[in-house]
Scaffold this active site. Structure first.
Site, PDB file in Angstrom:
ATOM      1  N   ASN A 197       5.229  58.889  23.086  1.00  0.00           N
ATOM      2  CA  ASN A 197       6.506  59.572  23.295  1.00  0.00           C
ATOM      3  C   ASN A 197       6.859  60.384  22.055  1.00  0.00           C
ATOM      4  O   ASN A 197       6.976  59.827  20.953  1.00  0.00           O
ATOM      5  CB  ASN A 197       7.626  58.560  23.561  1.00  0.00           C
ATOM      6  N   GLU A 198       6.995  61.675  22.221  1.00  0.00           N
ATOM      7  CA  GLU A 198       7.383  62.579  21.124  1.00  0.00           C
ATOM      8  C   GLU A 198       6.507  62.373  19.877  1.00  0.00           C
ATOM      9  O   GLU A 198       7.001  62.381  18.750  1.00  0.00           O
ATOM     10  CB  GLU A 198       8.858  62.394  20.775  1.00  0.00           C
TER      11      GLU A 198
END
Length: 417
Positions: free
Chosen positions: A134-135
């Protein structure tokens, strides 16, 4: 409230919750299965609370199944906010993810599939999407691309049908690694998000598809708990995604839930405490898009001196044997806008008895919902008095209007306003 949104997928267990500020506090799926009383729980250091993991990997797969939604499993890629393992040490993380997939999709006689069966679900879960981290694709995380390829190759070999989602943004330039989709997150002020509605009109039509897995009006330091104005900017942005659905395959608002007694982020779609809940204007805005997935998009032509503050789309879909044309229009400005709506290509008239108009607005653009007034900002639906080749529409300031027109049949539709 989730069912009423008609979700087509559920992205879980979250975003930064997956990473942790430190790797030792990241989400570990195998510690969230089995008898609840035996789960160790973990400290969610990003949001600063302890979770007993009663809502674990297994329950989230069940929730997606119960909703009739595709599960999207976001797993830790050996990277947290503040630390990460070298790619030479990523093998245990890859093995852990393969085990998680066997838990979800393996036969009841496999090592981890048997654990799932023992928990009461011998049938395989229909897990077809995974997101690698995630990110994590930025300059502060130099190992992501090396990690990603290890995960990609292992998953592709073991489960060739699974769609793999990269954290790297491919909206402005091509990715330099294989992926089925790429993740796109956007948090902006209301004015900025409205202006971003055409973001994907300029994106290449070749390569991986787009997954906008987190979008919302959010500004650091803003204490707003979710206003009408925010929901209108989000509606305009979603209309932009809808118009570009040949390249944008999925989109999800974030965050979905917030406990009113422990707010770490605002706004959120659904607010709850121990005994009640309400939807923010952003929640109600999303109900206007419940029929968009699988619908047919049609061209829209806007001809108004206020077109700079408008966003519009037109879709058709079938509800059982009925055909509906839905024209959605956001008025993001302070002026009342009068439009003449027409749709060329209609082969027959509109059945007004089955048609309706729905409007989301309020007295003030910054109005919010609350436990004291949970429906202050909500959609209001009314019947359609008459319908002809041309209809007059009055869009009140700061509003989201949807015309649902029941049709007998149609040809090549073009909506003019």
């Amino acid at each position: 409230m989730l069912v009423d949104l008609k979700p087509r997928f559920l992205r879980f267990p979250g975003g930064t919750f997956v990473e942790g500020i430190l790797l030792r506090n990241a989400f570990r799926w195998r510690e969230t299965i089995g008898p609840w009383e035996e789960r160790p729980g973990h400290y969610g250091d990003v949001w600063n609370y302890w979770t007993d993991d009663g809502l674990g990997y297994y329950e989230l797969l069940q929730l997606a199944e119960d909703l009739g939604a595709e599960p999207i499993w976001v797993f830790n890629a050996g990277i947290s906010r503040n630390d990460q393992v070298d790619t030479t040490a990523i093998a245990p993380f890859v093995k852990d993810v393969l085990d998680s997939l066997e838990f979800a999709r393996g036969s009841a006689k496999s090592t981890w599939g048997s654990v799932r069966a023992a928990m009461g679900h011998p049938e395989r879960f229909q897990l077809k999407y995974v997101a690698v981290g995630n990110e994590d694709c930025d300059n502060t995380k130099p190992f992501y691309q090396g990690h990603y390829l290890k995960f990609y190759n292992a998953i592709r070999e073991a489960y060739p049908d699974i769609q793999i989602i990269s954290n790297c943004d491919g909206s402005s330039e091509p990715l330099d690694h294989p992926a089925d989709l790429y993740d796109f997150h956007i948090y902006n002020s209301a004015d900025d998000l409205f202006l971003k509605k055409d973001t994907f009109s300029r994106t290449s039509r070749t390569g991986p598809k787009v997954f906008v897995s987190e979008y919302a009006v959010h500004v650091d330091g803003d204490t707003s708990k979710g206003s009408l104005q925010a929901s209108l900017a989000e509606a305009a942005f979603l209309i932009g995604l809808e118009v570009n659905s040949d390249i944008v395959h999925m989109a999800s608002y974030a965050p979905l839930f917030v406990n009113d007694n422990d707010r770490k982020w605002t706004p959120d779609a659904i607010v709850f405490n121990s005994w009640q809940q309400y939807g923010t204007p952003s929640y109600w805005m999303q109900t206007f898009f419940g029929e968009s997935s699988g619908a047919v998009i049609h061209p829209v032509r806007l001809n108004s001196s206020y077109s700079g503050s408008l966003a519009a789309s037109a879709i058709t879909w079938r509800d059982n044997e009925d055909i509906f044309l839905r024209i959605k229009i956001v008025n993001f400005g302070p002026n009342t806008v009068n439009l003449t709506l027409s749709a060329t290509g209609l082969e027959a008239g509109v059945d007004t008895s089955r048609s309706a108009v729905t409007v989301l607005t309020s007295n003030y653009s910054l109005d919010e919902n609350s436990f004291d007034d949970p429906l202050k900002v909500k959609p209001v639906k009314s019947g359609l008095a008459s319908a002809a080749e041309e209809m007059q529409a009055m869009l009140v300031p700061y509003s989201f209007t949807s015309y649902d027109l029941a049709l007998d049949e149609y040809g090549e539709l073009v909506a003019d306003m």
